[in-house]
Every structure is written in C-alpha cells, then in structure tokens.
Design an enzyme around this catalytic site. Structure first.
Site, short mmCIF file in Angstrom:
data_model
loop_
_atom_site.label_atom_id
_atom_site.label_comp_id
_atom_site.label_asym_id
_atom_site.label_seq_id
_atom_site.Cartn_x
_atom_site.Cartn_y
_atom_site.Cartn_z
N LYS A 139 18.95 26.75 40.43
CA LYS A 139 19.72 28.14 40.74
C LYS A 139 21.08 27.89 40.29
CE LYS A 139 19.53 31.37 42.56
NZ LYS A 139 18.41 32.59 42.20
N ASP B 81 19.13 39.75 42.44
CA ASP B 81 19.96 38.38 41.62
C ASP B 81 20.32 38.90 39.95
OD1 ASP B 81 19.43 35.89 42.30
OD2 ASP B 81 17.26 35.48 41.74
N ARG C 247 1.51 49.90 31.57
CA ARG C 247 1.95 49.79 32.89
C ARG C 247 1.06 49.88 34.40
NH1 ARG C 247 1.35 44.06 33.46
NH2 ARG C 247 1.82 43.93 35.98
N TYR D 173 17.90 28.83 35.95
CA TYR D 173 17.79 29.92 36.27
C TYR D 173 19.66 30.26 36.39
CZ TYR D 173 13.75 30.48 37.61
OH TYR D 173 12.17 30.98 37.75
N ASN E 144 17.83 34.20 46.88
CA ASN E 144 17.20 33.66 45.98
C ASN E 144 15.97 32.57 46.92
OD1 ASN E 144 18.78 32.32 48.17
ND2 ASN E 144 18.13 30.04 47.73
N LEU F 299 13.54 44.94 36.39
CA LEU F 299 13.88 44.24 35.94
C LEU F 299 14.03 44.32 34.44
CD1 LEU F 299 14.63 41.10 34.83
CD2 LEU F 299 12.70 41.29 34.20
N GLU G 84 15.94 32.41 33.02
CA GLU G 84 14.99 34.03 32.78
C GLU G 84 14.91 34.99 31.95
OE1 GLU G 84 19.55 33.55 34.05
OE2 GLU G 84 18.06 32.37 34.56
N SER H 20 9.55 35.03 40.17
CA SER H 20 8.78 36.38 40.18
C SER H 20 7.65 36.75 40.88
CB SER H 20 8.62 37.72 39.11
OG SER H 20 9.93 37.49 38.76
N ARG I 5 14.55 24.48 47.24
CA ARG I 5 13.89 23.94 45.86
C ARG I 5 14.40 22.83 45.29
NH1 ARG I 5 13.17 29.41 42.71
NH2 ARG I 5 15.47 29.91 44.17
N HIS J 13 21.72 34.09 35.35
CA HIS J 13 22.08 35.03 35.91
C HIS J 13 23.20 35.50 35.83
CE1 HIS J 13 18.05 35.48 37.00
NE2 HIS J 13 17.58 34.33 38.53
N VAL K 280 14.24 42.77 44.72
CA VAL K 280 14.45 42.02 44.46
C VAL K 280 15.33 41.58 43.17
CG1 VAL K 280 12.40 40.11 43.91
CG2 VAL K 280 12.45 42.03 45.67
N VAL L 11 18.09 39.38 49.93
CA VAL L 11 18.43 37.64 49.25
C VAL L 11 18.40 37.19 48.12
CG1 VAL L 11 18.04 35.35 50.10
CG2 VAL L 11 17.73 37.12 51.58
N ASP M 106 6.71 53.72 37.66
CA ASP M 106 6.70 53.08 36.64
C ASP M 106 7.11 53.54 35.49
OD1 ASP M 106 6.93 49.80 35.43
OD2 ASP M 106 6.88 50.48 34.06
#
Length: 372
Positions: free
Chosen positions: A75, A270, A203, A94, A300, A240, A118, A134, A15, A96, A267, A298, A198
């Site tokens: 990043k 990060d 939600r 970002y 990213n 999150l 973020e 996201s 990116r 993190h 996910v 991963v 959740d």
C-alpha cells in the site's frame, strides 16, 4: 542492491511486499533482502521462512528505510513512512496519488523515485500489476455487498440469489473491466439478476460472449445508468481511468431515488470513488449510511484476504522487482516503456500526466527523468 520490505502499517493491512519465494529469487540474482520482523505473518509467512529464503531481518521499519536502495511495499506509504524516504531511494508499491495530494507532496519532498504498480502497463494495453488485485476486489465486492444487504447490517434484508418463488437481488455493475468482470462472475454464479454497464461496445460483446444469458449488458448512457442504479439492490462501482481520479457517476441528490437499504460497493475508492458520497473506510469500520443507502468503501479491500492477495500480487510484481534490482531503475525503464509508465514521481517532480492533472499541476515527462 539491498531491497527493503517493511511491515505494512495501514489500518487492517495484512499483505506483504515480497513473499519468501520472491526473496529467494532476488537472492539468487545476487541481491540482499532486508525484511522487517513479522512483516509476513498476516499473510501466513513466518519470519523463519524469510531467513530460510536468504533474507535478513530488521527490528524496525526505520532500519529498512535508512539502509535499503529500494523499498518494496503493497500500500501507499503512510505519512510517517514518507518522511523516512530519502533522495535517490526507489519506492515500488501502489500509490494512487490522484486523490491524495498530501502523499504526493511528501513523496516529492523526500526526493525519492516512486514507481506505482497501478500505472505499469503491458503490450496489450492492460495494467498487469493492478489486475490481480482488481480480480480479488471484484470478487470480494459481491461477497461484502451480499453481507451488507443483510438487514442487521443496514441493508434491505435480501438474499443475493433469492430462493424458489422469490426473485433474486438486482445487481448493477458499473464498468466492465477487470473488477467488473470478476464481480459479474461471482454475482451471476450466486444467482443474482446482473446487469453490466460500460461505454465500450467491444467490452459488452466480450461479456455477452463470456456469460451468455446469465447476465444482461447495457450501454452506459446517463439514462441507462440512472434506470439501473435506481432499480438495483446492490451497485458495484468498478470504473477506472488509469492513474486519474475516478469520475463521479452518481451524485448525492440521486441517492434519494434509490431503494432505502440498497448497497453501494465502491471499488474505485482508491482513486477517489465513483459516487459523490463515497469516502474511504477501513476494514475496522467498513460501511456508513447516506440517505438510507449503505456505502462500503474500504480502500484496501484485498487486504482482508491477505494470503491470496499477497501470492497473486507477488506473482505479478516479481519480474519487475528483479528488473529494477538487476539493472537499476534508469536502465530498466529505458529498456521497458511499460515499466516507465509506472514512474509517478522522481526527484521532487510528478512524472505521470493524469496524476498531475488531478492535483492541479504540471507533469515532467518520464523521459526527462531518465536523462537527468
């Protein structure tokens, strides 16, 4: 203002911080933009498109860091980049920071003003600069999870949607926010047996209304979480807490009660990951196995679909980039409390409470930074 856009150097990160369209907007506002050569090629933007938009090109990142008033990235800066930042320079990217004390220390040592995508908020309580990535990561989580379930990749050897006469894979999504909603959309669309956990009844109501009988919802008690994770073929961690380290929802000893060959896609990696056995991986080597469970962690994920991700992120960040450039960071933040929430480090001090707590230190209030 001189805005600098260096080429990303994180492993398999394709990116770029600004698109040519964003550069054109900044130039139209009277700013100069310096882009490192080939910074956009991984996203399909040739150097010529940047010069046509009004940017100048730099041969090295060092030139950009040495001259730019504001650095716009994707990043978090790698150690070599942190050491090129300087006192008074603005970094917009970002970060993190909660699981990354080394980066926090280096940014503090640099004296820069670091604004994290973020933690920027909006009037609805959302995270507008995190949301597009996201969305990408949530949708990708199902794709990579489906591939990881293939036997050759260490998985159970299951097709996510099954076939006539054969049951589909069971997918458990932990967290019903933006990541979880997008993962649910793709998993359900592929015909999987999807349940979302959740702790917000509102939600869960939203997800029930949005997807109807195509999915199931459960309130995330410890019992329900264990039941669904142990029965799942694919678990997607989508929890999150803005700016803070992700909570550890599944402990190592619990992996032994999962199916051998089941897949975890974390996910939340990060922010440190929401499984105790999670550790950050790269696109070059994305998975590993613990106690027979395939982990995809991963850090990213959206970088793999760099064209889509760069365009989506650029749409979200451009108004804030222009505000910072047009007004200067102090005035822009004084006029926009949501942008102020993005301030994580200023002049050697951590200014975001959740980050400070995760790193075992004390935060300085953002208002103090504005008045300093």
């Amino acid at each position: 203002m001189l805005i600098g856009v260096p080429k990303e150097i994180k492993n398999h990160e394709y990116r770029v911080g600004m698109t040519p369209a964003a550069v054109r907007e900044a130039v139209a506002h009277g700013h100069r933009v310096l882009v490192q050569r080939q910074a956009g090629t991984g996203s399909g933007f040739a150097d010529e498109t940047y010069t046509a938009a009004g940017a100048a090109l730099a041969d090295t990142a060092a030139e950009i860091f040495a001259t730019a008033d504001m650095i716009v990235k994707v990043k978090e800066p790698q150690p070599v980049e942190c050491k090129m930042l300087r006192d008074g320079q603005v970094l917009f990217t970002y970060l993190h920071l909660a699981p990354d004390p080394e980066q926090a220390r280096l940014l503090q040592d640099s004296g820069c003003t670091a604004i994290a995508y973020e933690t920027v908020t909006d009037a609805r309580g959302g995270l507008p600069l995190l949301a597009p990535m996201s969305e990408v990561a949530g949708r990708m989580a199902v794709q990579v999870g489906a591939v990881s379930l293939q036997k050759a990749n260490g998985g159970l050897g299951m097709l996510l949607g099954g076939v006539p006469g054969v049951a589909p894979a069971r997918v458990t999504v932990i967290g019903g926010g933006v990541v979880g909603t997008n993962a649910t959309r793709i998993a359900a669309g592929l015909g999987a047996d999807v349940t979302v956990l959740d702790r917000s009844i509102d939600r869960l109501r939203y997800l029930d209304d949005a997807f109807g009988p195509a999915i199931k919802t459960r309130y995330a008690t410890l019992d329900a979480t264990e039941e669904l994770v142990f029965a799942a073929d694919l678990v997607i961690g989508a929890v999150l807490i803005p700016g803070a380290a992700a909570p550890k929802l599944i402990r190592k000893e619990q992996l032994r009660q999962m199916k051998t060959g089941a897949v975890i896609v974390d996910v939340a990696i990060d922010q440190g990951g929401c499984f105790e056995t999670s550790r950050a991986t790269t696109h070059a080597d994305p998975t590993y196995v613990v106690d027979g469970i395939v982990h995809y962690c991963v850090a990213n994920m959206p970088g793999a679909v760099s064209r889509t991700s760069t365009l989506a992120l650029g749409n979200a960040t451009l108004p804030f980039t222009l505000a910072l450039a047009d007004k200067g960071w102090k005035q822009a933040m004084a006029e926009d409390r949501h942008l102020l929430n993005g301030l994580n480090i200023h002049a050697g001090k951590i200014t975001y409470a959740a980050v400070a707590e995760a790193l075992g230190t004390t935060a300085t209030s953002p208002s103090s930074a504005l008045s300093g």
